[in-house]
Design a protein around this motif. Structure first.
Motif, PDB file in Angstrom:
ATOM      1  N   SER A  56       0.818  -1.206   0.000  1.00 30.49           N
ATOM      2  CA  SER A  56       0.000   0.000   0.000  1.00 30.49           C
ATOM      3  C   SER A  56       0.858   1.265   0.000  1.00 30.49           C
ATOM      4  CB  SER A  56      -0.922   0.015   1.223  1.00 30.49           C
ATOM      5  OG  SER A  56      -0.140  -0.053   2.411  1.00 30.49           O
TER       6      SER A  56
ATOM      7  N   GLN B 178      -1.702  12.012  -3.220  1.00 33.98           N
ATOM      8  CA  GLN B 178      -2.663  12.046  -4.317  1.00 33.98           C
ATOM      9  C   GLN B 178      -2.174  12.919  -5.457  1.00 33.98           C
ATOM     10  OE1 GLN B 178      -5.536  10.482  -4.506  1.00 33.98           O
ATOM     11  NE2 GLN B 178      -6.065   9.864  -2.434  1.00 33.98           N
TER      12      GLN B 178
ATOM     13  N   GLN C 235      -2.153   6.869 -11.212  1.00 32.55           N
ATOM     14  CA  GLN C 235      -3.483   6.310 -10.951  1.00 32.55           C
ATOM     15  C   GLN C 235      -3.281   5.078 -10.069  1.00 32.55           C
ATOM     16  OE1 GLN C 235      -6.333   7.694 -12.134  1.00 32.55           O
ATOM     17  NE2 GLN C 235      -5.177   9.311 -13.189  1.00 32.55           N
ATOM     18  N   LYS C 236      -3.403   5.267  -8.750  1.00 30.10           N
ATOM     19  CA  LYS C 236      -3.053   4.195  -7.828  1.00 30.10           C
ATOM     20  C   LYS C 236      -3.961   2.981  -7.993  1.00 30.10           C
ATOM     21  CE  LYS C 236      -1.704   3.384  -3.039  1.00 30.10           C
ATOM     22  NZ  LYS C 236      -1.548   3.967  -1.681  1.00 30.10           N
ATOM     23  N   ALA C 237      -5.237   3.194  -8.138  1.00 33.13           N
ATOM     24  CA  ALA C 237      -6.163   2.063  -8.255  1.00 33.13           C
ATOM     25  C   ALA C 237      -5.868   1.251  -9.515  1.00 33.13           C
ATOM     26  CB  ALA C 237      -7.601   2.574  -8.267  1.00 33.13           C
ATOM     27  N   ALA C 238      -5.528   1.932 -10.567  1.00 36.86           N
ATOM     28  CA  ALA C 238      -5.213   1.251 -11.826  1.00 36.86           C
ATOM     29  C   ALA C 238      -3.773   0.790 -11.880  1.00 36.86           C
ATOM     30  CB  ALA C 238      -5.503   2.180 -12.997  1.00 36.86           C
ATOM     31  N   LYS C 239      -2.963   1.158 -10.892  1.00 34.78           N
ATOM     32  CA  LYS C 239      -1.534   0.820 -10.843  1.00 34.78           C
ATOM     33  C   LYS C 239      -0.848   1.274 -12.120  1.00 34.78           C
ATOM     34  CE  LYS C 239      -2.328  -2.888  -7.582  1.00 34.78           C
ATOM     35  NZ  LYS C 239      -2.407  -4.331  -7.329  1.00 34.78           N
TER      36      LYS C 239
END
Lengths: 113, 114
Positions: free
Chosen positions: A30, A56, A69-73
């Motif tokens: 994380s 962010q 884009q953390k969720a999309a890595k």
């Protein structure tokens, strides 16, 4: 396993134009760090830009910026107002919080006059 | 500025020779790394060291060893060079705090094994 993928082996861009280099990574961590390095022909590899995963806001260094884009890595590098001196191999790297980095295979960028 | 100096830019050796690649950094960094760079494969970690006399294997340690007797110097040793070790070798250093710290690279050594 943690991996870094650069899907564009080679790219070219006209001088003064904008180009985006893509990078995706895979991890279950994380908190980590992401980097773009530049290796000009026959010259030393240098750090271009760094992003901390818990931040962010996208990092910016002069003409270089990232789209994180953390969720999309996903961690792409945008070079604005490309210059001939930007011609280089660009490596995306992932730092999972230990001493080690994991590097992508690189994107060779050529800026055309 | 951090300076990481590799002893040779270009090196040609013969199969079976023992080869030494030297790296020196001048910024008192705790961490030092040896990578191998091959087209299409990116940078692959051979060994790293986080302190004097300490070393850890990276992803491709076979056929290599390292030595770190002094903080500023990290040597890569090819015990018995083989043609598949022909490659570009990069040394890097960083501060102790871990992978949030950027790595500083040397100019690289292009090694050819004949």
């Amino acid at each position: 396993a943690q991996t870094v993928t650069q899907s564009q082996p080679e790219m070219s861009v006209q001088e003064a134009e904008t180009v985006t280099l893509s990078c995706t990574y895979d991890t279950s961590e994380s908190n980590y760090y992401l980097f773009w390095y530049k290796q000009p022909p026959s010259r030393q590899m240098i750090l271009v830009i760094r992003q901390e995963a818990y931040k962010q806001q996208n990092a910016t260094e002069n003409r270089f910026s990232v789209n994180f884009q953390k969720a999309a890595k996903s961690f792409s590098l945008k070079i604005s107002d490309s210059q001939l001196g930007d011609t280089a191999m660009y490596f995306c790297a992932f730092g999972p919080g230990t001493y080690k980095y994991i590097f992508g295979t690189g994107t060779r960028l050529k800026v055309l006059a | 500025d951090v300076k990481v100096t590799q002893s040779s830019r270009y090196l040609v050796k013969r199969t079976g020779e023992k080869v030494f690649l030297e790296c020196v950094q001048d910024m008192d960094h705790e961490n030092m790394f040896w990578y191998r760079q091959d087209p299409g494969l990116g940078l692959r970690l051979i060994y790293f060291s986080y302190d004097v006399k300490m070393k850890e294997k990276g992803d491709i340690p076979e056929g290599y060893s390292v030595s770190r007797e002094k903080k500023e110097r990290f040597s890569l040793i090819l015990e018995s060079a083989s043609t598949n070790q022909t490659s570009m070798y990069l040394c890097a250093s960083s501060m102790r705090q871990g992978s949030n710290q950027p790595q500083h690279f040397g100019d690289g050594t292009r090694l050819s094994i004949l």
